[in-house]
Structure formats: C-alpha cells, structure tokens
Design a protein around this motif. Structure first.
Motif, short mmCIF file in Angstrom:
data_model
loop_
_atom_site.label_atom_id
_atom_site.label_comp_id
_atom_site.label_asym_id
_atom_site.label_seq_id
_atom_site.Cartn_x
_atom_site.Cartn_y
_atom_site.Cartn_z
N GLY A 169 0.85 -1.18 0.00
CA GLY A 169 0.00 0.00 0.00
C GLY A 169 0.88 1.23 0.00
N TYR A 170 0.31 2.38 -0.30
CA TYR A 170 1.13 3.59 -0.35
C TYR A 170 0.30 4.83 -0.08
N HIS A 171 1.03 5.90 0.28
CA HIS A 171 0.43 7.23 0.39
C HIS A 171 1.27 8.21 -0.40
N ASN A 172 0.65 8.94 -1.29
CA ASN A 172 1.19 10.11 -1.97
C ASN A 172 0.19 11.24 -1.77
N ARG A 173 0.56 12.44 -2.19
CA ARG A 173 -0.41 13.53 -2.12
C ARG A 173 -1.63 13.22 -2.97
N THR A 174 -1.43 12.54 -4.09
CA THR A 174 -2.54 12.07 -4.93
C THR A 174 -2.25 10.65 -5.37
N ALA A 175 -3.30 9.92 -5.70
CA ALA A 175 -3.14 8.53 -6.14
C ALA A 175 -2.47 8.47 -7.51
N ARG A 176 -1.64 7.46 -7.71
CA ARG A 176 -1.01 7.24 -9.01
C ARG A 176 -1.97 6.45 -9.90
N THR A 177 -1.89 6.71 -11.18
CA THR A 177 -2.74 5.99 -12.14
C THR A 177 -1.99 4.85 -12.82
N ASP A 178 -0.70 4.68 -12.47
CA ASP A 178 0.13 3.69 -13.16
C ASP A 178 0.50 2.52 -12.26
N THR A 179 -0.30 2.27 -11.21
CA THR A 179 -0.01 1.15 -10.31
C THR A 179 -1.30 0.58 -9.77
N THR A 180 -1.24 -0.67 -9.40
CA THR A 180 -2.41 -1.32 -8.79
C THR A 180 -2.27 -1.43 -7.27
N TYR A 181 -1.17 -0.89 -6.73
CA TYR A 181 -1.02 -0.91 -5.28
C TYR A 181 -2.15 -0.11 -4.63
N ARG A 182 -2.51 -0.51 -3.43
CA ARG A 182 -3.62 0.13 -2.74
C ARG A 182 -3.21 1.53 -2.26
N TYR A 183 -4.05 2.51 -2.53
CA TYR A 183 -3.78 3.90 -2.16
C TYR A 183 -4.51 4.26 -0.88
N PHE A 184 -3.81 5.02 -0.01
CA PHE A 184 -4.40 5.55 1.22
C PHE A 184 -4.25 7.06 1.19
N ASP A 185 -5.30 7.76 1.58
CA ASP A 185 -5.30 9.22 1.44
C ASP A 185 -4.68 9.94 2.63
N SER A 186 -4.18 9.18 3.62
CA SER A 186 -3.47 9.79 4.73
C SER A 186 -2.41 8.82 5.22
N VAL A 187 -1.37 9.38 5.85
CA VAL A 187 -0.31 8.54 6.40
C VAL A 187 -0.86 7.71 7.56
N SER A 188 -1.73 8.29 8.35
CA SER A 188 -2.30 7.56 9.49
C SER A 188 -3.09 6.34 9.03
N ALA A 189 -3.89 6.51 7.98
CA ALA A 189 -4.66 5.37 7.46
C ALA A 189 -3.74 4.29 6.94
N LEU A 190 -2.68 4.68 6.25
CA LEU A 190 -1.71 3.71 5.75
C LEU A 190 -1.04 2.98 6.91
N ALA A 191 -0.64 3.73 7.94
CA ALA A 191 0.04 3.12 9.08
C ALA A 191 -0.87 2.14 9.81
N GLN A 192 -2.16 2.47 9.91
CA GLN A 192 -3.09 1.58 10.60
C GLN A 192 -3.25 0.26 9.85
N TRP A 193 -3.14 0.31 8.53
CA TRP A 193 -3.28 -0.88 7.69
C TRP A 193 -2.01 -1.71 7.68
N ALA A 194 -0.85 -1.07 7.77
CA ALA A 194 0.43 -1.71 7.48
C ALA A 194 1.02 -2.41 8.70
N ASP A 195 1.83 -3.43 8.41
CA ASP A 195 2.72 -4.01 9.41
C ASP A 195 4.08 -3.32 9.38
N TYR A 196 4.49 -2.92 8.18
CA TYR A 196 5.75 -2.21 7.99
C TYR A 196 5.46 -0.88 7.31
N LEU A 197 6.00 0.20 7.86
CA LEU A 197 5.83 1.52 7.28
C LEU A 197 7.20 2.03 6.86
N VAL A 198 7.38 2.24 5.55
CA VAL A 198 8.67 2.66 5.00
C VAL A 198 8.54 4.08 4.48
#
Length: 310
Positions: A169-198
């Motif tokens: 999964g990933y967080h950017n300021r906006t979602a990318r259109t060239d990937t199928t990875y799951r997009y999160f609209d905030s860092v907190s939401a990404l962190a809550q989903w993830a086991d590893y945050l890079v």
C-alpha cells in the motif's frame, strides 16, 4: 579556460581528480572551508556541486555573480534555494536515478534486520547465548508494507517487497494511475493498515514530522518503521517514546534529525537499527552520481537541455 566549480560535499580524491579534468575545482566540504571558498572564489564560480542535506543558500548564490549551474549529487535538493536560483536564471539539476537501487536495497536490509532482530541476535550469539533462551522474531514475509512516497525509490522498494510476498500500500499527495497498489489518502490510514511503514518521501518543510505520535500509534505495537528519506520526516522524540513504551515494535533508521551527530534520545531504544545515512552510498552509486553531474554540466555548457533538471 576551465569553468570554476565549488564542491561543497565530501568527495574522494579519485572523484575530485575526475572533476578536475573539466573544471578548476575548489573543494570545501566543511563549514569553514565553505565560507572561505564562497568569499574567495564566489566571484568566479560558474558551477556548484552540493547535496540536498548540505544545500546552497540564497545568500551564497547572490555572492556568485557568474553562477550558471547548481547540481545536487543525490536526488534530494531540499536545502538548495532552487527557486531563488531559477529566478536568477541559474540552472538546477540533481542526481535522480543514480542511487535508487542502492537506497531500496538498504531499506529492505534495515527492515529485515529490525523485524528479525538481527543486531540483537548477533550480540547474543557473541555472548554465548543459544536460541532456546532468546525471544522469537516474527516471519518477515506475507505481511503488509506501506510506503510513504511512491516515487522512483518507493516503487523499487515495493518491487523488492513483492519478492517477499508482501502486500503493498502507499500514500502520496494524490493517487497514481500507473499502479495497482492500494492507495491511502493519509499517512495515518496507511500506518493503521500496514505491518511495515517505510518512509521514502522527500524532505523539507512540507513533510516535517509527517510521521508523528499519531501515526506511530496507528502503526501499533506489532508495527515496524523504516526511514531512508530524511530525518526531519519522523518526530524523533515521539519515536523514542513509542519504542520505549512498546507501542511500536521496532525501527530501522538511516536518517535522523540530529545528523551527523547520533540521535542520542534513540540510542538506548529497544529493537532499533541505525546506519549513518549510508543508504544511497556504494561505489557504484557514487560513481553514477558523479557521472551524471558531469553529463549535466557538459549539457549545460554546451547549451543542451539538462538530463535531470529540478
């Protein structure tokens, strides 16, 4: 006559000699030498080579009336007054792409070392401890990795994660259109989903303490943090508190807010792996960065478009 170049970042004698074939080089890798070089040679300097963490100030730029080109040796350029430079008609370039693989490799090394507690096991083994007396580390594979900043380096980290059967999964300021990875609209939401945050996002004022106490709480007591971006992105005090309290399980940092001084508040934290901002440094990566600077400089002084303009 060769153009005058000020080199503000540390470089090996071999690479300085390579630069000297094309430039009159003035080497100033520390604060005192830098101030002297700007005062003594600024009036004739036509190019500056620096790094994002070292930068170049607007005042320094204004002390160089003949300056035409500023380059960052690596991809980062957050401490270069690039807008001020461009307003003066000065070209700005960076070393984008030259150390991406090296940084991605290092990110995975830090993450593996933190999750599998490699430094702690090494110390225990040297002290004569056997596995029966040691806590077990979790499996690394088959988990979720969240990447903050899915740029070139972030995508390379993601591909390496796929090799370990990690869900990305990933967080950017906006979602990318060239990937199928799951997009999160905030860092907190990404962190809550993830086991590893890079963390692979650029530094600068816009990302300062992007990873704060709230994000670390969302990552949780089974989560691991890795930062190979810039130390300013992570709130150091909040991370120290989380590691001591066990509200985050572990971390691997190649960058930290106090660098080059060690992060004293973190040194006694459990399950922490530290390296001294070496993620993008290898013989191959450094050579590629120097070669790219030389090509950008060649293009600039030949009136051709830069290879990697900022």
């Amino acid at each position: 006559m060769k153009p005058v170049l000020l080199v503000l970042n540390p470089m090996s004698p071999q690479h300085l000699a390579s630069l000297g074939e094309r430039f009159t080089v003035h080497y100033a890798p520390d604060a005192a030498a830098r101030a002297d070089a700007v005062a003594t040679h600024g009036s004739t300097a036509r190019a500056v080579l620096t790094m994002g963490s070292i930068g170049l100030t607007a005042t320094e730029i204004d002390a160089m009336p003949r300056l035409e080109l500023v380059c960052a040796l690596g991809a980062g350029y957050e401490n270069i007054a690039h807008e001020h430079a461009r307003a003066r008609g000065i070209a700005v370039a960076n070393g984008a792409g030259t150390n991406d693989s090296c940084v991605a490799d290092h990110a995975m090394a830090l993450l593996l070392a933190a999750v599998r507690a490699v430094p702690q096991l090494d110390i225990a083994t040297r002290a004569g401890q056997w596995r029966d007396t040691l806590p077990l580390s979790p499996n690394f594979s088959g988990r979720r990795m969240g990447i903050v900043g899915l740029g070139t380096i972030g995508r390379r980290i993601a591909r390496r994660g796929e090799g370990f059967d990690l869900e990305i999964g990933y967080h950017n300021r906006t979602a990318r259109t060239d990937t199928t990875y799951r997009y999160f609209d905030s860092v907190s939401a990404l962190a809550q989903w993830a086991d590893y945050l890079v963390i692979a996002t650029p530094g600068g004022a816009g990302t300062r303490h992007l990873v704060d106490a709230g994000v670390l709480a969302a990552l949780g007591p089974n989560g691991f943090l890795v930062n190979i971006a810039r130390g300013s992105v992570v709130d150091t005090a909040a991370l120290a508190q989380a590691l001591h309290a066990g509200t985050v399980r572990g971390a691997g940092l190649d960058v930290y807010e106090s660098e080059p001084a060690p992060p004293m508040v973190l040194l006694d934290c459990p399950n922490l792996v530290l390296t001294p901002h070496m993620g993008g440094w290898s013989p191959e990566a450094i050579q590629a960065s120097v070669d790219q600077f030389l090509e950008n400089a060649r293009r600039h002084f030949a009136g051709e478009p830069l290879l990697t303009p900022v």
